[in-house]
Design an enzyme around this catalytic site. Sequence first.
Site, short mmCIF file in Angstrom:
data_model
loop_
_atom_site.label_atom_id
_atom_site.label_comp_id
_atom_site.label_asym_id
_atom_site.label_seq_id
_atom_site.Cartn_x
_atom_site.Cartn_y
_atom_site.Cartn_z
N LYS A 76 0.82 -1.21 0.00
CA LYS A 76 0.00 0.00 0.00
C LYS A 76 0.85 1.26 0.00
CE LYS A 76 -3.96 -2.27 1.76
NZ LYS A 76 -4.48 -2.90 2.94
N1 GLU Z 1 -7.46 -8.66 4.51
C1 GLU Z 1 -6.40 -9.54 4.16
C2 GLU Z 1 -5.40 -8.79 3.30
O1 GLU Z 1 -5.62 -7.68 2.95
C3 GLU Z 1 -6.96 -10.72 3.44
C4 GLU Z 1 -6.04 -11.83 3.15
C5 GLU Z 1 -6.81 -13.01 2.56
O2 GLU Z 1 -7.24 -12.88 1.40
O3 GLU Z 1 -6.98 -13.97 3.26
O4 GLU Z 1 -4.35 -9.23 3.00
#
Ligand code: GLU
Length: 277
Positions: free
Chosen positions: A253
């Site tokens: 990010k």
């Molecule tokens: N919220 C997690 C991420 O942004 C999700 C990871 C997943 O897809 O399990 O990496």
Amino acid sequence: MRHSEAYRGRLAPSPTGLLHLGHAKTFWTAQQRARQNGGDLILRNEDLDQARCKSEFVAAMLEDLRWFEFRWNEGPDVGGKFGPYNQSERMDFYRRALEKLHEGNFVYACTCSRRDIQVAASAPHAEDDEPVYPGTCRSNRVSEITNQRSNLRFRVTDGETISFGDENLGGQKFIAGKDFGDFVVWRHDDVPAYQLACVVDDAAMQITEVVRGADLLVSTARQVLLYRALGLTPPRFFHCELLCDDHGRRLAKRHDSLSLSRLREQGKSPEDLRRNW
Ligand code: GLU
């Protein structure tokens, strides 16, 4: 495995920053697999870490996803029968799972103070993954899980091989105690860790295939142990190769220049961006 069931895939972004091209590529694969299989795509907002998740990023995330031509059948904005789709509204599900882990004697209270404990609510992408925990607090008993002021860790069996087939990368093998150690499932500040929340939600939302980045392969090994401990059937897994920048680093990010919002402002179209994939 549930090959005869209707396909259900998911996109599970965390609103801790702007979505970038790396997310878009993995999500695009998830959307294509759902479409090829005539299935549904679910959007889940992974907003458990209140300190890092911001409402402006949730709004940006929805806008960027729509602009990039993602379409989902269930999600925080459209609802659906497996809601709520914001993790911050699903605490009851996580608490029930934690109780189950406690009853099975899978967890212990860890009083060690480490940076990896602070970050446990987020998915540990590659370089952020935690070091193998040395097991200092392993013999601690947990009498009560409510009002817990310690982190709760899942006890792994050192030397156990965790194997699973990956639909993209083939057979995978990880060794507990070597590739990963006892991991946090609940933080001392009463926040469920990513590993637990993800398993609980993928199971409750009846996801049949999880598509995500290859940097989460070790997390999948941890999650396989949680599925077993909770008596749940794991979905299929499809881990995607990661998009890297010109220096070979994973896009994160912090690479603002490759955020979808920035690329859109520069006049790029989603088709331009997908052309080289
Ligand atoms: N919220 C997690 C991420 O942004 C999700 C990871 C997943 O897809 O399990 O990496």
